[in-house]
Write a protein that holds these residues in place. Structure first.
Motif, PDB file in Angstrom:
ATOM      1  N   PRO A   1       6.066 -62.116 -66.563  1.00  0.00           N
ATOM      2  CA  PRO A   1       6.010 -60.691 -66.797  1.00  0.00           C
ATOM      3  C   PRO A   1       6.712 -60.340 -68.095  1.00  0.00           C
ATOM      4  CG  PRO A   1       7.471 -61.193 -64.948  1.00  0.00           C
ATOM      5  CD  PRO A   1       6.844 -62.469 -65.377  1.00  0.00           C
ATOM      6  N   ALA A   2       6.225 -59.307 -68.773  1.00  0.00           N
ATOM      7  CA  ALA A   2       6.816 -58.852 -70.033  1.00  0.00           C
ATOM      8  C   ALA A   2       6.844 -57.342 -70.039  1.00  0.00           C
ATOM      9  CB  ALA A   2       6.005 -59.378 -71.219  1.00  0.00           C
ATOM     10  N   ARG A   3       7.649 -56.779 -70.930  1.00  0.00           N
ATOM     11  CA  ARG A   3       7.726 -55.332 -71.052  1.00  0.00           C
ATOM     12  C   ARG A   3       7.052 -54.925 -72.351  1.00  0.00           C
ATOM     13  NH1 ARG A   3       8.008 -53.403 -66.716  1.00  0.00           N
ATOM     14  NH2 ARG A   3       9.124 -51.534 -67.334  1.00  0.00           N
ATOM     15  N   GLY A   4       6.504 -53.712 -72.426  1.00  0.00           N
ATOM     16  CA  GLY A   4       5.832 -53.277 -73.631  1.00  0.00           C
ATOM     17  C   GLY A   4       5.984 -51.793 -73.857  1.00  0.00           C
ATOM     18  N   THR A   5       5.785 -51.376 -75.088  1.00  0.00           N
ATOM     19  CA  THR A   5       5.817 -49.960 -75.436  1.00  0.00           C
ATOM     20  C   THR A   5       4.534 -49.627 -76.172  1.00  0.00           C
ATOM     21  OG1 THR A   5       6.958 -50.455 -77.502  1.00  0.00           O
ATOM     22  CG2 THR A   5       8.339 -49.944 -75.596  1.00  0.00           C
ATOM     23  N   GLY A   6       4.383 -48.367 -76.558  1.00  0.00           N
ATOM     24  CA  GLY A   6       3.204 -47.961 -77.306  1.00  0.00           C
ATOM     25  C   GLY A   6       1.960 -47.869 -76.468  1.00  0.00           C
ATOM     26  N   LEU A   7       2.101 -47.570 -75.175  1.00  0.00           N
ATOM     27  CA  LEU A   7       0.939 -47.480 -74.300  1.00  0.00           C
ATOM     28  C   LEU A   7       0.462 -46.043 -74.172  1.00  0.00           C
ATOM     29  CD1 LEU A   7       2.200 -49.860 -71.490  1.00  0.00           C
ATOM     30  CD2 LEU A   7       0.663 -50.417 -73.371  1.00  0.00           C
ATOM     31  N   LEU A   8      -0.825 -45.885 -73.933  1.00  0.00           N
ATOM     32  CA  LEU A   8      -1.438 -44.576 -73.736  1.00  0.00           C
ATOM     33  C   LEU A   8      -1.961 -44.472 -72.312  1.00  0.00           C
ATOM     34  CD1 LEU A   8      -2.644 -41.847 -74.664  1.00  0.00           C
ATOM     35  CD2 LEU A   8      -4.674 -43.133 -75.404  1.00  0.00           C
ATOM     36  N   ALA A   9      -1.493 -43.474 -71.575  1.00  0.00           N
ATOM     37  CA  ALA A   9      -1.983 -43.200 -70.225  1.00  0.00           C
ATOM     38  C   ALA A   9      -2.756 -41.888 -70.256  1.00  0.00           C
ATOM     39  CB  ALA A   9      -0.817 -43.107 -69.243  1.00  0.00           C
ATOM     40  N   VAL A  10      -3.943 -41.894 -69.690  1.00  0.00           N
ATOM     41  CA  VAL A  10      -4.803 -40.701 -69.698  1.00  0.00           C
ATOM     42  C   VAL A  10      -5.206 -40.383 -68.268  1.00  0.00           C
ATOM     43  CG1 VAL A  10      -6.862 -39.603 -70.646  1.00  0.00           C
ATOM     44  CG2 VAL A  10      -5.707 -41.412 -71.950  1.00  0.00           C
ATOM     45  N   LYS A  11      -4.998 -39.137 -67.866  1.00  0.00           N
ATOM     46  CA  LYS A  11      -5.397 -38.694 -66.527  1.00  0.00           C
ATOM     47  C   LYS A  11      -6.886 -38.350 -66.558  1.00  0.00           C
ATOM     48  CE  LYS A  11      -4.096 -38.191 -62.340  1.00  0.00           C
ATOM     49  NZ  LYS A  11      -3.180 -37.132 -61.896  1.00  0.00           N
ATOM     50  N   ILE A  12      -7.656 -39.005 -65.688  1.00  0.00           N
ATOM     51  CA  ILE A  12      -9.116 -38.944 -65.743  1.00  0.00           C
ATOM     52  C   ILE A  12      -9.682 -38.269 -64.494  1.00  0.00           C
ATOM     53  CG2 ILE A  12     -11.234 -40.303 -65.962  1.00  0.00           C
ATOM     54  CD1 ILE A  12      -9.526 -40.531 -68.398  1.00  0.00           C
ATOM     55  N   ASP A  13     -10.592 -37.345 -64.703  1.00  0.00           N
ATOM     56  CA  ASP A  13     -11.327 -36.673 -63.631  1.00  0.00           C
ATOM     57  C   ASP A  13     -12.183 -37.694 -62.880  1.00  0.00           C
ATOM     58  OD1 ASP A  13     -12.409 -34.658 -62.095  1.00  0.00           O
ATOM     59  OD2 ASP A  13     -13.155 -33.489 -63.791  1.00  0.00           O
ATOM     60  N   ASN A  14     -12.355 -37.474 -61.558  1.00  0.00           N
ATOM     61  CA  ASN A  14     -13.160 -38.438 -60.808  1.00  0.00           C
ATOM     62  C   ASN A  14     -13.983 -37.794 -59.702  1.00  0.00           C
ATOM     63  OD1 ASN A  14     -14.095 -41.093 -60.424  1.00  0.00           O
ATOM     64  ND2 ASN A  14     -12.742 -41.371 -58.675  1.00  0.00           N
ATOM     65  N   VAL A  15     -14.482 -36.598 -59.917  1.00  0.00           N
ATOM     66  CA  VAL A  15     -15.477 -36.032 -59.006  1.00  0.00           C
ATOM     67  C   VAL A  15     -16.857 -36.299 -59.591  1.00  0.00           C
ATOM     68  CG1 VAL A  15     -13.919 -34.274 -58.114  1.00  0.00           C
ATOM     69  CG2 VAL A  15     -15.336 -33.753 -60.120  1.00  0.00           C
ATOM     70  N   GLY A  16     -17.897 -36.020 -58.808  1.00  0.00           N
ATOM     71  CA  GLY A  16     -19.248 -36.347 -59.239  1.00  0.00           C
ATOM     72  C   GLY A  16     -19.632 -35.744 -60.581  1.00  0.00           C
ATOM     73  N   ALA A  17     -19.225 -34.495 -60.826  1.00  0.00           N
ATOM     74  CA  ALA A  17     -19.600 -33.828 -62.072  1.00  0.00           C
ATOM     75  C   ALA A  17     -18.947 -34.449 -63.292  1.00  0.00           C
ATOM     76  CB  ALA A  17     -19.237 -32.341 -61.987  1.00  0.00           C
ATOM     77  N   ALA A  18     -17.894 -35.226 -63.083  1.00  0.00           N
ATOM     78  CA  ALA A  18     -17.183 -35.853 -64.198  1.00  0.00           C
ATOM     79  C   ALA A  18     -17.768 -37.203 -64.590  1.00  0.00           C
ATOM     80  CB  ALA A  18     -15.719 -36.039 -63.833  1.00  0.00           C
ATOM     81  N   ARG A  19     -18.620 -37.760 -63.764  1.00  0.00           N
ATOM     82  CA  ARG A  19     -19.153 -39.095 -64.004  1.00  0.00           C
ATOM     83  C   ARG A  19     -20.464 -39.044 -64.773  1.00  0.00           C
ATOM     84  NH1 ARG A  19     -18.333 -40.057 -57.744  1.00  0.00           N
ATOM     85  NH2 ARG A  19     -16.046 -40.148 -57.662  1.00  0.00           N
ATOM     86  N   PRO A  20     -20.788 -40.076 -65.547  1.00  0.00           N
ATOM     87  CA  PRO A  20     -19.945 -41.241 -65.821  1.00  0.00           C
ATOM     88  C   PRO A  20     -18.805 -40.902 -66.777  1.00  0.00           C
ATOM     89  CG  PRO A  20     -21.926 -41.354 -67.148  1.00  0.00           C
ATOM     90  CD  PRO A  20     -22.088 -40.158 -66.250  1.00  0.00           C
TER      91      PRO A  20
END
Length: 306
Positions: free
Chosen positions: A33-52
C-alpha cells in the motif's frame, strides 16, 4: 489535439512526480500500500436520466453509496488518468467526507451541498470546488434534462489533479496472480432499497461487466463499463443529521471500522474482512488474516448495509 494528447497534457507533470505510485504492477507479487496526493474526486449522478455517465471509465475507483429514498450515487476518484469531461455532477453528502479523508487533501468536485454538510466540507481536509466556486470548469449540456446535465472539465480546475494512483492511496493491494481460495462466481447483485448493481463476469474481457437498475452500464460512447475487481463492502448505514430539500433524511455510510466484504476478481468470490482504523487510513482487505490482493485495473466498491 486528439483525446490522448489532451489527457497527457492534463496529468504529465503530476505523473513525473509520482510515477512509481501510478504504475500498475505487472508481476505476481503483492504491491504494498502507498499514499498519494493530487487526486480528484467527483460526485456523480446515478439515476436513469443521468445515464450514460461520462468519464467513469477513467476512474481508478468508483464508489457506490446510498442516498435519500434508497437511491444511489457514485463517487469517482481519478488519479492515474484524467478525463476531458466527467459527469453529470451532483451534490455531496456527509458520507463523502469520511471516505475522502484517506486521500490526503484531494480535490472534491460537486454541484453543491445542504448547508450543514457544506459547513463540514469547509472544515474537511480537502480542496472543495463546487460549481459556484469555480464556474469556469463546469458547463450545462443540452443532451440531458436539468438537474442531470452539469458536467466538469477537470483541466480547468486550476492545477494538475492527476498523476497519483488512487487505488494505492486507498490502501488496496494488487497482484496479477489469482489468489488461492474463493468460490467460482459469474454474477453478483447488490440491492439498495431503490437501486441495484449487478456484476457479470466476462471470461473473454476478464472483467466484471456493470449493470445498474437492471440495465447495462455503458460509457458515453456506448462501451460497456467493466471493473477488474468489485468489492461489496458491508458497512453501518444509518440516518445522518441532514436531509434533502424535500425533507428526506440522508443516509450516512460509515467506512471507518471493520466488517465483512465480498471481493470479486477473476471469476471468483472471496469472503473477506475489511478494516480501516481511522479516517486518515486506507482500507485493508484480508482473508484468514492475510492480505487479499485485487486484480490490476479499475475497482468498484459498493457500500452495502450490514
Amino acid at each position: 489535439m486528439d483525446t490522448n494528447g489532451l489527457r497527457r497534457r492534463g496529468f504529465l507533470v503530476g505523473a513525473l512526480a509520482v510515477a512509481a505510485a501510478a504504475c500498475e504492477p505487472t508481476g505476481g507479487n503483492d504491491s504494498p500500500p502507498a499514499r498519494g496526493t493530487g487526486l480528484l474526486a467527483v460526485k456523480i449522478d446515478n439515476v436513469g436520466a443521468a445515464r450514460p455517465q461520462t468519464g467513469l471509465e477513467d476512474a481508478d475507483i468508483v464508489y457506490a453509496e446510498q442516498v435519500e429514498g434508497g437511491l444511489s450515487r457514485l463517487m469517482a476518484v481519478f488519479g492515474s488518468r484524467l478525463p476531458d469531461v466527467v459527469g453529470p455532477v451532483r451534490s455531496a453528502r456527509e458520507t463523502d467526507l469520511e471516505l475522502l479523508a484517506q486521500f490526503e487533501q484531494p480535490t472534491l468536485a460537486y454541484s453543491g451541498a445542504q448547508s450543514g454538510v457544506q459547513a463540514l466540507i469547509d472544515a474537511a481536509p480537502l480542496r472543495a470546488l463546487p460549481q459556484g466556486k469555480d464556474s469556469r470548469a463546469y458547463f450545462r449540456s443540452s443532451a440531458k434534462p436539468a438537474p442531470h446535465n452539469l458536467f466538469l472539465r477537470p483541466a480547468k480546475l486550476g492545477r494538475t489533479t492527476s498523476g497519483a494512483d488512487a487505488k494505492a492511496a486507498a490502501g488496496f493491494r494488487f497482484a496479477s496472480r489469482v489468489p488461492a481460495g474463493g468460490q467460482p462466481e459469474t454474477e453478483r447483485t447488490v440491492r439498495f432499497p431503490s437501486a441495484r448493481f449487478t456484476f457479470n463476469w466476462s471470461a473473454t474481457q476478464r472483467r466484471w461487466l456493470v449493470s445498474m437498475d437492471g440495465s447495462a452500464a455503458v460509457t458515453a460512447d456506448g462501451t460497456r463499463l467493466a471493473a477488474a475487481t468489485v468489492v461489496v463492502q458491508y458497512v453501518d448505514v444509518r440516518q445522518s443529521r441532514f436531509h434533502d430539500k424535500f425533507g428526506s433524511v440522508s443516509p450516512l455510510s460509515r467506512t471507518v471500522g471493520s466488517g465483512r466484504a465480498v471481493v470479486l476478481r477473476d471469476g471468483r468470490a472471496y469472503d473477506a474482512a475489511w478494516q480501516r482504523p481511522g479516517a486518515g487510513s486506507g482500507t485493508a482487505f484480508t482473508v484468514d488474516g492475510q492480505p487479499l490482493p485485487f486484480a490490476p485495473g479499475q475497482v468498484w466498491v459498493v457500500f452495502a448495509k450490514e
